[in-house]
Motif scaffolding. Structure first.
Motif, PDB file in Angstrom:
ATOM      1  N   ASP A  49       0.888  -1.220  -0.004  1.00 24.29           N
ATOM      2  CA  ASP A  49      -0.104   0.006  -0.201  1.00 24.29           C
ATOM      3  C   ASP A  49       0.945   1.108   0.001  1.00 24.29           C
ATOM      4  OD1 ASP A  49      -2.481   1.102   0.509  1.00 24.29           O
ATOM      5  OD2 ASP A  49      -1.299   2.007   2.227  1.00 24.29           O
ATOM      6  N   HIS A  50       1.899   1.327   0.622  1.00 28.05           N
ATOM      7  CA  HIS A  50       2.795   2.409   0.874  1.00 28.05           C
ATOM      8  C   HIS A  50       3.420   2.642  -0.395  1.00 28.05           C
ATOM      9  CE1 HIS A  50       4.580   5.701   3.240  1.00 28.05           C
ATOM     10  NE2 HIS A  50       5.546   5.402   2.179  1.00 28.05           N
ATOM     11  N   PHE A  51       3.978   1.671  -1.035  1.00 30.15           N
ATOM     12  CA  PHE A  51       4.603   1.787  -2.222  1.00 30.15           C
ATOM     13  C   PHE A  51       3.716   2.185  -3.310  1.00 30.15           C
ATOM     14  CE2 PHE A  51       8.251  -1.541  -1.214  1.00 30.15           C
ATOM     15  CZ  PHE A  51       9.191  -0.568  -1.751  1.00 30.15           C
ATOM     16  N   ALA A  52       2.388   1.562  -3.268  1.00 31.46           N
ATOM     17  CA  ALA A  52       1.540   2.041  -4.409  1.00 31.46           C
ATOM     18  C   ALA A  52       0.926   3.226  -4.209  1.00 31.46           C
ATOM     19  CB  ALA A  52       0.460   0.918  -4.509  1.00 31.46           C
ATOM     20  N   LEU A  53       0.667   3.894  -2.958  1.00 33.32           N
ATOM     21  CA  LEU A  53      -0.169   5.142  -2.966  1.00 33.32           C
ATOM     22  C   LEU A  53       0.493   6.149  -1.961  1.00 33.32           C
ATOM     23  CD1 LEU A  53      -3.817   3.253  -2.095  1.00 33.32           C
ATOM     24  CD2 LEU A  53      -3.075   4.105  -4.227  1.00 33.32           C
ATOM     25  N   HIS A  54       1.485   6.067  -1.476  1.00 29.58           N
ATOM     26  CA  HIS A  54       2.195   6.775  -0.550  1.00 29.58           C
ATOM     27  C   HIS A  54       3.456   7.149  -0.549  1.00 29.58           C
ATOM     28  CE1 HIS A  54      -1.639   6.557   1.706  1.00 29.58           C
ATOM     29  NE2 HIS A  54      -1.473   5.309   1.613  1.00 29.58           N
ATOM     30  N   TYR A  55       4.331   6.601  -1.444  1.00 32.13           N
ATOM     31  CA  TYR A  55       5.695   6.624  -1.650  1.00 32.13           C
ATOM     32  C   TYR A  55       6.153   8.015  -1.919  1.00 32.13           C
ATOM     33  CZ  TYR A  55      10.553   5.858  -2.330  1.00 32.13           C
ATOM     34  OH  TYR A  55      11.885   5.903  -2.194  1.00 32.13           O
ATOM     35  N   SER A  56       7.210   8.639  -1.062  1.00 29.47           N
ATOM     36  CA  SER A  56       7.873   9.564  -1.437  1.00 29.47           C
ATOM     37  C   SER A  56       9.303   9.515  -0.727  1.00 29.47           C
ATOM     38  CB  SER A  56       7.250  10.784  -1.460  1.00 29.47           C
ATOM     39  OG  SER A  56       8.246  12.110  -1.625  1.00 29.47           O
ATOM     40  N   ASN A  57      10.338  10.303  -0.595  1.00 30.87           N
ATOM     41  CA  ASN A  57      11.440  10.363   0.081  1.00 30.87           C
ATOM     42  C   ASN A  57      10.898  11.002   1.299  1.00 30.87           C
ATOM     43  OD1 ASN A  57      14.022  10.053   1.071  1.00 30.87           O
ATOM     44  ND2 ASN A  57      14.719  10.614  -0.882  1.00 30.87           N
ATOM     45  N   VAL A  58      11.735  10.804   2.539  1.00 34.67           N
ATOM     46  CA  VAL A  58      11.114  11.249   3.810  1.00 34.67           C
ATOM     47  C   VAL A  58      12.018  12.405   4.268  1.00 34.67           C
ATOM     48  CG1 VAL A  58      10.342   9.278   4.445  1.00 34.67           C
ATOM     49  CG2 VAL A  58      12.682   9.645   4.991  1.00 34.67           C
ATOM     50  N   GLY A  59      11.606  13.249   4.958  1.00 34.67           N
ATOM     51  CA  GLY A  59      12.114  14.490   5.625  1.00 34.67           C
ATOM     52  C   GLY A  59      12.756  15.184   4.598  1.00 34.67           C
ATOM     53  N   ARG A  60      12.137  15.455   3.443  1.00 28.28           N
ATOM     54  CA  ARG A  60      12.524  16.469   2.268  1.00 28.28           C
ATOM     55  C   ARG A  60      11.635  17.203   1.800  1.00 28.28           C
ATOM     56  NH1 ARG A  60      15.662  11.973   2.913  1.00 28.28           N
ATOM     57  NH2 ARG A  60      17.935  12.216   2.544  1.00 28.28           N
ATOM     58  N   ALA A  61      10.605  16.418   1.194  1.00 23.55           N
ATOM     59  CA  ALA A  61       9.620  17.018   0.237  1.00 23.55           C
ATOM     60  C   ALA A  61       8.656  17.698   1.142  1.00 23.55           C
ATOM     61  CB  ALA A  61       9.149  15.830  -0.604  1.00 23.55           C
ATOM     62  N   MET A  62       7.962  18.866   0.494  1.00 20.25           N
ATOM     63  CA  MET A  62       6.895  19.551   1.247  1.00 20.25           C
ATOM     64  C   MET A  62       5.677  19.250   0.559  1.00 20.25           C
ATOM     65  SD  MET A  62       8.709  21.177   3.376  1.00 20.25           S
ATOM     66  CE  MET A  62       7.625  22.216   3.974  1.00 20.25           C
ATOM     67  N   HIS A  63       5.572  18.256  -0.099  1.00 20.18           N
ATOM     68  CA  HIS A  63       4.254  18.078  -0.700  1.00 20.18           C
ATOM     69  C   HIS A  63       3.502  16.945   0.072  1.00 20.18           C
ATOM     70  CE1 HIS A  63       6.593  14.650  -2.561  1.00 20.18           C
ATOM     71  NE2 HIS A  63       7.126  15.569  -3.194  1.00 20.18           N
ATOM     72  N   VAL A  64       2.111  16.423  -0.402  1.00 22.58           N
ATOM     73  CA  VAL A  64       1.440  15.752   0.412  1.00 22.58           C
ATOM     74  C   VAL A  64       2.122  14.263   0.630  1.00 22.58           C
ATOM     75  CG1 VAL A  64      -0.867  14.288   0.296  1.00 22.58           C
ATOM     76  CG2 VAL A  64      -0.576  16.494  -0.202  1.00 22.58           C
ATOM     77  N   LEU A  65       2.633  13.863  -0.700  1.00 25.07           N
ATOM     78  CA  LEU A  65       3.135  12.408  -0.691  1.00 25.07           C
ATOM     79  C   LEU A  65       4.454  12.451   0.408  1.00 25.07           C
ATOM     80  CD1 LEU A  65       3.103  11.295  -4.285  1.00 25.07           C
ATOM     81  CD2 LEU A  65       1.675  10.602  -2.235  1.00 25.07           C
ATOM     82  N   GLY A  66       5.163  13.601   0.142  1.00 30.06           N
ATOM     83  CA  GLY A  66       6.259  13.682   1.262  1.00 30.06           C
ATOM     84  C   GLY A  66       5.927  13.741   2.730  1.00 30.06           C
ATOM     85  N   ALA A  67       4.937  14.447   3.043  1.00 30.17           N
ATOM     86  CA  ALA A  67       4.404  14.427   4.636  1.00 30.17           C
ATOM     87  C   ALA A  67       3.907  12.962   4.701  1.00 30.17           C
ATOM     88  CB  ALA A  67       3.344  15.383   4.531  1.00 30.17           C
ATOM     89  N   GLU A  68       3.050  12.406   4.054  1.00 32.36           N
ATOM     90  CA  GLU A  68       2.678  10.895   4.309  1.00 32.36           C
ATOM     91  C   GLU A  68       3.603   9.983   4.294  1.00 32.36           C
ATOM     92  OE1 GLU A  68      -1.764  11.381   2.046  1.00 32.36           O
ATOM     93  OE2 GLU A  68      -0.071  10.203   0.995  1.00 32.36           O
ATOM     94  N   SER A  69       4.619  10.017   3.783  1.00 29.96           N
ATOM     95  CA  SER A  69       5.629   9.032   3.900  1.00 29.96           C
ATOM     96  C   SER A  69       6.529   9.419   4.977  1.00 29.96           C
ATOM     97  CB  SER A  69       6.558   9.202   2.584  1.00 29.96           C
ATOM     98  OG  SER A  69       7.331   7.960   2.343  1.00 29.96           O
ATOM     99  N   THR A  70       6.875  10.721   5.362  1.00 32.50           N
ATOM    100  CA  THR A  70       7.630  10.853   6.362  1.00 32.50           C
ATOM    101  C   THR A  70       6.989  10.589   7.691  1.00 32.50           C
ATOM    102  OG1 THR A  70       8.639  12.747   5.292  1.00 32.50           O
ATOM    103  CG2 THR A  70       8.673  12.905   7.585  1.00 32.50           C
ATOM    104  N   ASP A  71       5.685  10.998   7.861  1.00 35.91           N
ATOM    105  CA  ASP A  71       4.792  10.617   9.088  1.00 35.91           C
ATOM    106  C   ASP A  71       4.672   8.994   9.223  1.00 35.91           C
ATOM    107  OD1 ASP A  71       4.014  12.954   9.481  1.00 35.91           O
ATOM    108  OD2 ASP A  71       2.120  12.926   8.598  1.00 35.91           O
ATOM    109  N   ALA A  72       4.898   8.412   8.026  1.00 36.60           N
ATOM    110  CA  ALA A  72       4.472   6.676   8.286  1.00 36.60           C
ATOM    111  C   ALA A  72       5.996   5.953   8.611  1.00 36.60           C
ATOM    112  CB  ALA A  72       4.190   6.127   6.945  1.00 36.60           C
TER     113      ALA A  72
END
Length: 418
Positions: A49-72
């Motif tokens: 699920d994370h690979f498919a719907l939420h993946y982004s690098n962590v601690g860097r990006a300011m967009h939604v996916l970045g925030a979701e990935s960092t939070d997870a």
């Protein structure tokens, strides 16, 4: 997820691998969890699920996916901290495995960047390990003494597979004692409290390799007496590529960074850098994001089952297996033959039969997966005068019927070589 009582058949349904058949229609009997455990649907689906719907690098990006990935990713750190009783989430460092965690600690000793006297190391200083260690808790210390001129010492192992604990081996020259919490070959659970008390008397640090204990027993790092604890995800129904180093905050803060790169810095100039607070000081570059999230899901799974229940189930299996293996002629158990201070790992030899032959016949004819060899613990095998052993290791999804299958297979092996 919470089970009402411990229902091993219900648990087995969570693991898709047990629904498959081996060639010739044989069922899989997986007795190799000490090597790597199988994975439940809950972990597999969380990672997918994370690979498919939420993946982004962590601690860097300011967009939604970045925030979701960092939070997870950071939520996984919270889960691990709670699972092992860490006083602070900042004491949980993600690594790629336990070997990297152990190397991280070894790197701190004798490093010119270390200003804390606990980490200064040179000729006359001592490191203490044991004869039962996995190579991951031997080789980093050998490399360290080669770099620094320090001395490597070790506890021996008794004939029945217990730590031959001599408190006099730990002296005022000892800088660190690094031992297994539970042996990956013998199943022995070591007397950590006594070792730690003696080490702290002389000002030494204590590091535990807990790769074989955290998956199988309730572990409270704050109560163990150790300063640092390493373990890995793939042995606790989590994915490979993710490990953990826990350390007391003041110890981690005193240690220099292990790797340099992005996200482990506070500020960088061309001639110097300052470093991020722990734990990020030790997490350079893009981390194993989805693997950490998978480890968090594994923690959720084991918490739902209950670690006390996991431990109790494995003790039942181990008692059953110890009795059953006593009935196999010519079998020599390498390790404690009672339940006292031991886990569900049983290593043995069959008289006159090489373990590689044992493992091949068990697999080919009975679908029983065990591990054979020296299990990355060659010095321990040398101590017992044997080149290799056959190892059966149990986990929450194993049954007494699978132990019966192992014993039937061993009797057949003996007939083949009679």
């Amino acid at each position: 997820m919470t089970y009402d009582g411990f229902d091993v058949e219900k648990i087995r349904k969570d693991f898709p691998v047990f629904s498959r058949e081996l060639p010739d229609g044989r069922p899989l009997v997986y007795l190799d969890s000490g090597n790597s455990s199988q994975k439940p649907n809950q972990v597999i689906e969380t990672m997918r699920d994370h690979f498919a719907l939420h993946y982004s690098n962590v601690g860097r990006a300011m967009h939604v996916l970045g925030a979701e990935s960092t939070d997870a990713y950071e939520n996984a750190r919270d889960k691990v901290a709670g699972f092992i009783g860490a006083p602070s989430r900042d004491e949980v460092v993600f690594t790629k495995n336990a070997s990297e965690a152990l190397n991280l600690v070894a790197y701190s000793f004798g490093n010119p960047a270390s200003t804390d006297p606990r980490f200064t190391l040179g000729p006359g200083d001592e490191i203490v390990i044991s004869e039962m260690e996995h190579h991951s808790n031997i080789v980093p210390w050998q490399l360290l003494v080669q770099r620094t001129g320090a001395t490597l010492k070790w506890f021996g192992v008794t004939g029945d597979g217990r730590l031959d604990y001599d408190p006099g081996l730990i002296t005022e020259r000892t800088k660190i004692v690094s031992i297994a919490h539970q042996s990956n070959v013998l199943g022995t659970v070591n007397p950590v409290a006594a070792v730690a008390a003696r080490a702290h008397e002389v000002g030494a640090l204590v590091l535990l390799d807990a790769s074989q204990s955290v998956p199988h027993h309730p572990v409270d790092v704050a109560g163990l007496g150790a300063d640092l604890v390493a373990f890995t995800g793939h042995k606790m129904v989590g994915p490979s590529g993710i490990g953990v180093l826990w350390g007391r905050a003041e110890v981690l803060e005193a240690m220099p960074p292990f790797l340099g790169g992005g996200e482990m810095i506070e500020a960088v100039w061309m001639d110097r850098s300052t470093y991020a607070p722990i734990p990020h000081k030790f997490e350079a570059g893009t981390p194993p994001i989805v693997e950490a999230i998978g480890l968090g899901a594994a923690v959720d799974y084991l918490t739902g089952v209950g670690m006390e229940a996991v431990e109790a189930h494995e003790r039942t299996l181990t008692a059953y297996a110890l009795d059953a293996l006593r009935e196999v002629p010519g079998l020599r158990l390498i390790g404690p033959d009672t339940l006292e201070e031991r886990g569900g790992t049983l290593s043995f030899t069959l008289e006159g039969i090489h373990p590689h032959d044992v493992g091949q016949i068990l697999d080919d004819q009975f679908g029983v997966a065990v591990r054979v060899g020296h299990h990355c613990a060659r010095p321990l095998h040398l101590r017992f005068g044997i080149p290799a052993t056959t190892r059966a290791s149990f986990y929450l999804y194993n049954t007494t019927g699978e132990i019966d299958a192992l014993v039937r297979g061993l009797h057949h092996v003996q007939k083949v070589f009679a």
